[in-house]
Design a protein around this motif. Structure first.
Motif, mmCIF file in Angstrom:
data_model
loop_
_atom_site.group_PDB
_atom_site.id
_atom_site.type_symbol
_atom_site.label_atom_id
_atom_site.label_comp_id
_atom_site.label_asym_id
_atom_site.label_seq_id
_atom_site.Cartn_x
_atom_site.Cartn_y
_atom_site.Cartn_z
ATOM 1 N N VAL A 1 28.885 44.212 35.399
ATOM 2 C CA VAL A 1 29.141 42.777 35.547
ATOM 3 C C VAL A 1 28.510 42.263 36.840
ATOM 4 N N ALA A 2 28.665 43.020 37.919
ATOM 5 C CA ALA A 2 28.085 42.611 39.196
ATOM 6 C C ALA A 2 26.565 42.591 39.130
ATOM 7 N N ALA A 3 25.986 43.612 38.524
ATOM 8 C CA ALA A 3 24.531 43.685 38.430
ATOM 9 C C ALA A 3 23.961 42.533 37.611
ATOM 10 N N ASN A 4 24.691 42.099 36.598
ATOM 11 C CA ASN A 4 24.196 41.053 35.699
ATOM 12 C C ASN A 4 24.493 39.642 36.168
ATOM 13 N N THR A 5 25.366 39.487 37.146
ATOM 14 C CA THR A 5 25.763 38.141 37.589
ATOM 15 C C THR A 5 25.567 37.897 39.083
ATOM 16 N N GLY A 6 25.468 38.947 39.886
ATOM 17 C CA GLY A 6 25.303 38.777 41.323
ATOM 18 C C GLY A 6 26.589 38.668 42.116
ATOM 19 N N VAL A 7 27.751 38.788 41.459
ATOM 20 C CA VAL A 7 29.002 38.723 42.209
ATOM 21 C C VAL A 7 29.197 40.007 43.014
ATOM 22 N N LYS A 8 30.000 39.912 44.056
ATOM 23 C CA LYS A 8 30.386 41.079 44.838
ATOM 24 C C LYS A 8 31.751 41.562 44.359
ATOM 25 N N LEU A 9 31.933 42.876 44.378
ATOM 26 C CA LEU A 9 33.134 43.494 43.831
ATOM 27 C C LEU A 9 34.174 43.739 44.921
ATOM 28 N N VAL A 10 35.392 43.256 44.671
ATOM 29 C CA VAL A 10 36.497 43.360 45.627
ATOM 30 C C VAL A 10 37.613 44.161 44.982
ATOM 31 N N GLY A 11 37.751 45.408 45.364
ATOM 32 C CA GLY A 11 38.795 46.233 44.789
ATOM 33 C C GLY A 11 38.431 47.701 44.866
ATOM 34 N N PRO A 12 39.304 48.550 44.346
ATOM 35 C CA PRO A 12 40.583 48.220 43.711
ATOM 36 C C PRO A 12 41.597 47.672 44.712
ATOM 37 N N ALA A 13 42.599 46.947 44.200
ATOM 38 C CA ALA A 13 43.647 46.377 45.039
ATOM 39 C C ALA A 13 44.768 47.394 45.182
ATOM 40 N N ARG B 1 30.239 51.426 43.474
ATOM 41 C CA ARG B 1 29.926 50.129 44.057
ATOM 42 C C ARG B 1 31.245 49.438 44.412
ATOM 43 N N ILE B 2 31.543 49.370 45.690
ATOM 44 C CA ILE B 2 32.699 48.634 46.206
ATOM 45 C C ILE B 2 32.184 47.826 47.388
ATOM 46 N N ASP B 3 32.180 46.512 47.264
ATOM 47 C CA ASP B 3 31.707 45.672 48.358
ATOM 48 C C ASP B 3 32.810 45.394 49.368
ATOM 49 N N TYR B 4 34.039 45.264 48.864
ATOM 50 C CA TYR B 4 35.208 45.060 49.710
ATOM 51 C C TYR B 4 36.362 45.832 49.085
ATOM 52 N N LEU B 5 37.202 46.404 49.913
ATOM 53 C CA LEU B 5 38.395 47.085 49.438
ATOM 54 C C LEU B 5 39.586 46.147 49.596
ATOM 55 N N ALA B 6 40.421 46.050 48.564
ATOM 56 C CA ALA B 6 41.595 45.167 48.617
ATOM 57 C C ALA B 6 42.853 45.980 48.890
ATOM 58 N N PHE B 7 43.811 45.344 49.572
ATOM 59 C CA PHE B 7 45.040 46.042 49.950
ATOM 60 C C PHE B 7 46.203 45.066 49.958
ATOM 61 N N HIS B 8 47.409 45.575 49.595
ATOM 62 C CA HIS B 8 48.649 44.800 49.599
ATOM 63 C C HIS B 8 49.641 45.465 50.544
ATOM 64 N N TRP B 9 50.431 44.637 51.256
ATOM 65 C CA TRP B 9 51.387 45.216 52.203
ATOM 66 C C TRP B 9 52.592 44.309 52.372
ATOM 67 N N TYR B 10 53.812 44.919 52.357
ATOM 68 C CA TYR B 10 55.070 44.174 52.403
ATOM 69 C C TYR B 10 56.057 44.742 53.418
ATOM 70 N N ASP B 11 55.569 45.171 54.555
ATOM 71 C CA ASP B 11 56.464 45.736 55.564
ATOM 72 C C ASP B 11 55.830 45.559 56.931
ATOM 73 N N TYR B 12 56.399 46.214 57.933
ATOM 74 C CA TYR B 12 55.800 46.230 59.259
ATOM 75 C C TYR B 12 54.591 47.161 59.269
ATOM 76 N N GLY B 13 53.694 46.968 60.233
ATOM 77 C CA GLY B 13 52.622 47.926 60.446
ATOM 78 C C GLY B 13 51.356 47.694 59.652
ATOM 79 N N LEU B 14 50.997 46.446 59.381
ATOM 80 C CA LEU B 14 49.792 46.160 58.615
ATOM 81 C C LEU B 14 48.543 46.742 59.270
#
Length: 305
Positions: free
Chosen positions: A154-166, A199-212
């Motif tokens: 999808v990225a190769a065919n459209t030019g978007v950057k991939l953000v993930g996995p979350a 191919r990972i352009d950005y890594l996504a992360f979730h956090w719900y506590d202290y210590g981000l």
């Protein structure tokens, strides 16, 4: 977390994030953060805001979007389209961008690519929501490695950057630690693709506590900039540090936003959430329709770089 009716997901000391079901858009704001001319024939006031700052929420009312627009640059809703109630000229009206997500492997590549090509302003695509949580995308590292080339196509065919996995701390047996899951994912992908890294352009992360900051530091080993696509402090243990008031959440919000704004390796971040039924974390940014809560006004007001 589920976008509107999230229930707390607690593993050990951590209240974990979850995400909404999949179903298939957006581009980041101009890095100045300045809203464009309004699409309704008027011109919005020139307001400098953080290009990083976003919200994880399925906005279903234009009034809610207008309420957060002065201080928020983007949002996503775990899907590939904004809610049907949102006007198509939202970028011009509100100076905000919608970022699409492919929640798991349940998507049609041809229709996704067609949509992205029809919207060249879309530059990023969020991927694979919390694969190491049993009630979210729930996917082994090996299965995710098999899926990933579809995202890359999808990225190769459209030019978007991939953000993930979350990633989050999760409930999938043997893979609660996001680093353990990611290490196995990288190994499986390399093993199936001639030792080539995914191919990972950005890594996504979730956090719900202290210590981000410490959690992000653990993920620096992968050499990717971050999108913190869900965060709030939902520490619930009765240990004196529990978040049991708006005042405590405001203090934690200020701290977590400062971390995200100050770090060059954090490209975008999104507070969870806009409006949360029976809000267990005092985390809602919106109250009555089109009205910010005290916390919402605080989020918009926090300083940025």
């Amino acid at each position: 977390m589920k976008s509107l009716v999230a229930s707390a997901c607690i593993t050990a000391f951590l209240l974990l994030g979850c995400g909404a079901s999949p179903s298939n858009t957006g581009t980041p704001p101009d890095d100045t953060g300045t809203p464009p001319t309004g699409g309704d024939g008027g011109t919005q006031p020139v307001v400098t805001k953080s290009a990083k700052r976003g919200i994880a929420f399925d906005f279903a009312a234009p009034a809610d979007l207008a309420a957060v627009a002065p201080g928020v640059s983007w949002w996503y809703n775990w899907s590939t389209r904004p809610h049907a109630n949102i006007p198509s000229d939202y970028r011009a009206r509100y100076g905000m961008d919608f970022i699409p997500m492919l929640w798991n492997g349940n998507f049609d590549a041809a229709s996704t690519e067609s949509f992205l090509k029809a919207h060249p302003e879309i530059q990023y695509l969020l991927l694979l929501n919390e694969p190491n949580l049993n009630d979210q995308a729930r996917m082994s590292p090996q299965d995710a490695a098999k899926l990933w080339p579809r995202y890359e196509s999808v990225a190769a065919n459209t030019g978007v950057k991939l953000v993930g996995p979350a990633m989050n701390w999760g409930t999938l047996e043997g893979y609660s630690d996001p680093v353990v899951w990611l290490d196995a994912f990288y190994a499986a992908y390399r093993g199936a693709n001639g030792n080539r890294a995914p191919r990972i352009d950005y890594l996504a992360f979730h956090w719900y506590d202290y210590g981000l900051a410490g959690q992000l530091d653990r993920l620096k080993k992968y050499g990717k900039p971050f999108w913190v696509t869900e965060f709030a402090n939902c520490h619930s243990q009765k240990d004196g540090a529990q978040i049991d008031s708006v005042a405590k959440q405001k203090a934690q919000m200020a701290d977590m936003v400062a971390v995200c704004e100050s770090r060059d390796d954090v490209f975008r971040y999104a507070w969870f959430t806009g409006r949360w039924t029976n809000d267990p974390c005092f985390a809602s940014l919106l109250g009555a329709p089109g009205t910010l809560t005290e916390l919402g006004a605080h989020y918009l007001s926090l300083p940025h770089r």
